[in-house]
Design an enzyme around this catalytic site. Sequence first.
Site, short mmCIF file in Angstrom:
data_model
loop_
_atom_site.label_atom_id
_atom_site.label_comp_id
_atom_site.label_asym_id
_atom_site.label_seq_id
_atom_site.Cartn_x
_atom_site.Cartn_y
_atom_site.Cartn_z
N LEU A 13 -6.83 60.80 -91.70
CA LEU A 13 -7.03 59.46 -92.26
C LEU A 13 -6.28 59.29 -93.57
CD1 LEU A 13 -10.77 58.69 -91.46
CD2 LEU A 13 -8.77 58.67 -89.99
N ASP A 32 -5.59 67.50 -102.32
CA ASP A 32 -6.22 68.21 -101.19
C ASP A 32 -6.10 69.69 -101.53
OD1 ASP A 32 -7.13 69.00 -98.52
OD2 ASP A 32 -6.61 66.95 -97.95
N LEU A 51 -12.34 70.43 -104.58
CA LEU A 51 -13.48 69.56 -104.87
C LEU A 51 -14.66 70.32 -105.47
CD1 LEU A 51 -13.55 67.50 -101.55
CD2 LEU A 51 -12.93 66.61 -103.80
N SER A 110 -20.15 57.87 -93.39
CA SER A 110 -20.05 58.02 -91.93
C SER A 110 -21.25 57.43 -91.23
CB SER A 110 -19.94 59.51 -91.59
OG SER A 110 -20.01 59.71 -90.19
N TYR A 135 -23.87 67.57 -91.57
CA TYR A 135 -22.75 66.72 -92.00
C TYR A 135 -23.26 65.31 -92.35
CZ TYR A 135 -18.47 63.93 -91.57
OH TYR A 135 -17.43 63.06 -91.80
#
Length: 278
Positions: A13, A32, A51, A110, A135
């Site tokens: 994405l 990333d 992250l 999500s 998740y």
Amino acid sequence: MKKLVLTGAAGRLGSYLREPLSKMCEELVSTDLAEDIGKLYPGERYVAANLESLDAMVDLLAGADMVVHFGAIGDEAPFETLLGPNFIGAYNVWEAAYRNGVRRVVYASSIHAVGMHPKTDFIGTDAPHRPDTFYGLAKCFAEDLASMYWDKRQVEAVCLRILSCAQVTNPRAVGSWLSYDDLIQLVQRAIDTPVTGFSVIYGVSNNDRAPVDNAKAAFLGYRPKDNAEQFAEAVFAEAGPLDHQDPGNMCHGGPFASVELGNSGVATMNIVDDRKKT
């Protein structure tokens, strides 16, 4: 806008978001874990960062107007695997945004935050959390984090509850599909809407069979154009009759509603890796 930050830039994405985001600001900082992401667009630079490091996120977001946070493990996995990138990573992004005076976080949430709701329920953006996996639980955590940082620290957030942004290869996707063009529009509206506070919106195209309701997020101006009905006849014919007792067919979360906790949901979904090449 002077500076935008995009996490998860090496993902599928992210590959479609980089170019349009680079046109919305003077400087796009893509990030990333990969060493590099190939050719960069005008105004874009790449910084490899983790992250899970608060210091790295604070440095990355210095001087940013907004951050588009798409970085995470994008599948179900054991809780211990998701804890760093998906839970702690979300905290680090919001805390770094607060420390740097960043106005808004646009977050790739999500449908899996509400994935155990029956698909026959036409749920709105105010549907209570009902995660289908660890998740999905991470998405619930980040949405609640976003709400708290707005209430307590005035960091705006738009949480994009993406349904399925991939080629339509299964019956569920006839309702849940989010085309790449509509994804781009969705993120653009989350960025250019003047005031958002804390907001939730479903990431889904203009499908005849879309199972969710974005009426309460209409102020964001997102008006999807694509419709997965064009794929319906062929997809339904190939799939044949579905098991109506399988939660994967009956719940909004699809296969994630069926898998055992900690087991991959993506492995059952036949997702085509058609990431954009620069």
